[in-house]
Design an enzyme around this catalytic site. Structure first.
Site, PDB file in Angstrom:
ATOM      1  N   PHE A  55      44.818 -41.486   1.985  1.00 49.16           N
ATOM      2  CA  PHE A  55      44.122 -40.312   1.445  1.00 49.16           C
ATOM      3  C   PHE A  55      43.399 -40.736   0.179  1.00 49.16           C
ATOM      4  O   PHE A  55      44.005 -41.269  -0.741  1.00 49.16           O
ATOM      5  CB  PHE A  55      45.088 -39.168   1.127  1.00 49.16           C
ATOM      6  CG  PHE A  55      44.360 -37.942   0.643  1.00 49.16           C
ATOM      7  CD1 PHE A  55      43.760 -37.068   1.539  1.00 49.16           C
ATOM      8  CD2 PHE A  55      44.225 -37.688  -0.720  1.00 49.16           C
ATOM      9  CE1 PHE A  55      43.042 -35.956   1.092  1.00 49.16           C
ATOM     10  CE2 PHE A  55      43.516 -36.577  -1.166  1.00 49.16           C
ATOM     11  CZ  PHE A  55      42.929 -35.709  -0.256  1.00 49.16           C
ATOM     12  N   ASP A  87      44.029 -47.475  -5.063  1.00 43.21           N
ATOM     13  CA  ASP A  87      43.980 -46.055  -5.381  1.00 43.21           C
ATOM     14  C   ASP A  87      45.356 -45.649  -5.907  1.00 43.21           C
ATOM     15  O   ASP A  87      46.284 -45.420  -5.139  1.00 43.21           O
ATOM     16  CB  ASP A  87      43.598 -45.266  -4.124  1.00 43.21           C
ATOM     17  CG  ASP A  87      43.579 -43.758  -4.359  1.00 43.21           C
ATOM     18  OD1 ASP A  87      44.080 -43.305  -5.400  1.00 43.21           O
ATOM     19  OD2 ASP A  87      43.069 -43.043  -3.481  1.00 43.21           O
ATOM     20  N   LYS A 128      45.260 -37.504 -11.288  1.00 48.36           N
ATOM     21  CA  LYS A 128      46.493 -36.703 -11.333  1.00 48.36           C
ATOM     22  C   LYS A 128      47.243 -36.764 -12.684  1.00 48.36           C
ATOM     23  O   LYS A 128      46.902 -36.038 -13.586  1.00 48.36           O
ATOM     24  CB  LYS A 128      47.395 -37.082 -10.162  1.00 48.36           C
ATOM     25  CG  LYS A 128      46.784 -36.626  -8.816  1.00 48.36           C
ATOM     26  CD  LYS A 128      47.787 -36.592  -7.692  1.00 48.36           C
ATOM     27  CE  LYS A 128      47.246 -35.840  -6.496  1.00 48.36           C
ATOM     28  NZ  LYS A 128      46.585 -36.679  -5.496  1.00 48.36           N
TER      29      LYS A 128
HETATM   30  C1  LIG Z   1      45.281 -36.596  -4.792  1.00 51.53           C
HETATM   31  C2  LIG Z   1      44.709 -37.899  -4.399  1.00 51.53           C
HETATM   32  C3  LIG Z   1      43.327 -38.139  -4.436  1.00 51.53           C
HETATM   33  C4  LIG Z   1      42.323 -37.056  -4.741  1.00 51.53           C
HETATM   34  O1  LIG Z   1      42.426 -36.576  -6.041  1.00 51.53           O
HETATM   35  P1  LIG Z   1      41.666 -35.218  -6.446  1.00 51.53           P
HETATM   36  O2  LIG Z   1      41.903 -35.118  -7.925  1.00 51.53           O
HETATM   37  O3  LIG Z   1      42.269 -34.120  -5.660  1.00 51.53           O
HETATM   38  O4  LIG Z   1      40.237 -35.414  -6.111  1.00 51.53           O
HETATM   39  C5  LIG Z   1      42.879 -39.408  -4.132  1.00 51.53           C
HETATM   40  N1  LIG Z   1      43.735 -40.391  -3.809  1.00 51.53           N
HETATM   41  C6  LIG Z   1      45.067 -40.201  -3.759  1.00 51.53           C
HETATM   42  C7  LIG Z   1      45.957 -41.339  -3.426  1.00 51.53           C
HETATM   43  C8  LIG Z   1      45.602 -38.945  -4.043  1.00 51.53           C
HETATM   44  O5  LIG Z   1      46.913 -38.742  -3.947  1.00 51.53           O
END
Ligand SMILES: *Cc1c(COP(=O)(O)O)cnc(C)c1O
Length: 395
Positions: A136, A221, A250
């Site tokens: 994700f 990420d 986050k």
């Molecule tokens: C939550 C998340 C995102 C997206 O972050 P947003 O602030 O909602 O755009 C991207 N990568 C990972 C691994 C995430 O958990």
């Protein structure tokens, strides 16, 4: 609540299935709803509130900054931004940061940087990026394309070109996908939304080696795994590797919206004035929050607490598994924990909520726990007790 639900239906686009509560205040790992009911928060606003809710130092730092200056744009120097970038470099071993406002934006910047570095600095036409199934990476058109889950992409064609998806934790599949048009590999060090999937150490190390050999940019990420969540400041440390680009969001702001794309000196050469930007990105308030988050993680030893409490909770889940026979696997590192049930339990989240515990469940059978990093034994025991009762309580 009835009024709020009606208003939500009337005025809000229908993008979320919300639980029927409105949280209105919080302190530490507890939150209260509009009717005064208290909950133990084992979700932290989806891995955001690593310091817990309304941490005093953070509230003080951010409120003070608010009274001085909230925004001035990136046309001027921003002291808090530089202080935060310096801390990110010191703690990661990477060099330079671009600030944005969310995880999707941080990943979007990473993708743009990897491509532009390859094209303009290496003078190479490679553009493809390999990502993993079940990954994700965000909701923008490009990051949703990078994401390895079809459910997020349906109905949005045409999607940008240049992404290849391979099974996670399968080096052979990744090696096979590399051709001379590939410029980067982008992975979560532990998959979050995909079900708390922890790859083997050798997989991550071999990928680092492969990227070195083939001249590929390794993007980690760490939007969900970063800022101490997994018992290390950044989760790639578990594998003893360093990516070329790392993304954060986050928990970096503990609730103040911020994203960061941090790269090596070399790869950072891909951006020049005018090639990327953000009006809000790295604004004084978000960066003040980021500084406070890092300083508090260190001064309160929250990262080692995350490692310790993570082990404690996993041990507790093992006990629940033995007593109930309903947990088939316990995964994760630090306080990023997944417990896979051997049955689909669509009601586990709402029953737990009713009993005063906020958790998340992926695909109806993977319970995800992401409590604040400063939880103690008492709170962990309480959460485990509620969860066990709710597992037993299934009809
Ligand atoms: C939550 C998340 C995102 C997206 O972050 P947003 O602030 O909602 O755009 C991207 N990568 C990972 C691994 C995430 O958990």
């Amino acid at each position: 609540m009835k009024k709020l639900i009606e208003m939500n239906e009337k005025y809000m686009m229908n993008t979320y299935n919300r639980a029927p509560i409105a949280l209105v205040e919080g302190k530490g790992c507890r939150v209260k709803d509009s009717e005064g009911k208290e909950y133990l928060d084992f979700l932290s606003g989806i891995a955001v509130c690593n310091l817990g809710h309304c941490h005093e130092d953070l509230v003080k730092a951010v409120s003070e900054q608010m009274t001085r200056l909230m925004h001035c744009s990136n046309l001027y120097y921003i002291p808090a931004q530089l202080e935060l970038a310096k801390r990110l470099a010191q703690h990661s071993g990477l060099d330079k940061t671009f600030f944005s406002n969310s995880g999707a934006e941080a990943n979007e910047a990473a993708i743009k940087l990897a491509r532009r570095y390859t094209r303009m600095v290496k003078n190479d036409t490679a553009y493809k990026i390999i990502t993993a199934n079940k990954s994700f990476h965000g909701r923008s058109l490009t990051t949703v394309t990078a994401t390895g889950q079809l459910k997020y992409k349906n109905g949005f064609d045409p999607l940008p070109k240049g992404f290849i998806h391979v099974p996670f934790d399968d080096l052979g599949a990744l090696e096979k996908a590399v051709d001379d048009k590939v410029c980067a590999v982008m992975l979560e060090p532990i998959q979050g939304e995909g079900g708390v999937n922890v790859p083997s150490k050798s997989y991550m190390q071999d990928i680092r080696e492969l990227c070195n050999q083939k001249g590929l940019i390794l993007i980690m990420d760490e939007v969900q795994t970063g800022m101490g969540r997994t018992g290390r400041m950044f989760a790639h440390e578990h594998y003893g590797i360093l990516p070329d680009i790392m993304t954060l969001a986050k928990a970096l702001g503990n609730g103040m919206p911020i994203g960061a794309t941090i790269a090596t000196e070399e790869v950072s050469k891909g951006f020049e004035p005018g090639t990327h930007g953000s009006t809000y990105g790295g604004n004084p308030i978000a960066c003040t929050a980021g500084i406070s988050v890092i300083d508090t993680l260190i001064s309160e030893n929250l990262i080692s607490n995350a490692a310790k409490m993570g082990d404690y909770i996993k041990e507790g889940l093992k006990g629940i598994s033995e007593r109930t026979g309903k947990i088939s696997e316990i995964r994760g590192k630090g306080l990023m924990i997944g417990a896979e049930l051997n049955y689909i339990d669509e009601g586990i989240v709402s029953r737990s909520l009713e009993a005063g515990l906020l958790i998340n469940c992926i695909d109806g059978n993977i319970i995800r726990m992401l409590p604040p990093l400063n939880i103690g034994i008492e709170e962990a025991d309480e959460a485990l007790r509620i969860l066990e009762e709710q597992l037993e309580g299934r009809s």
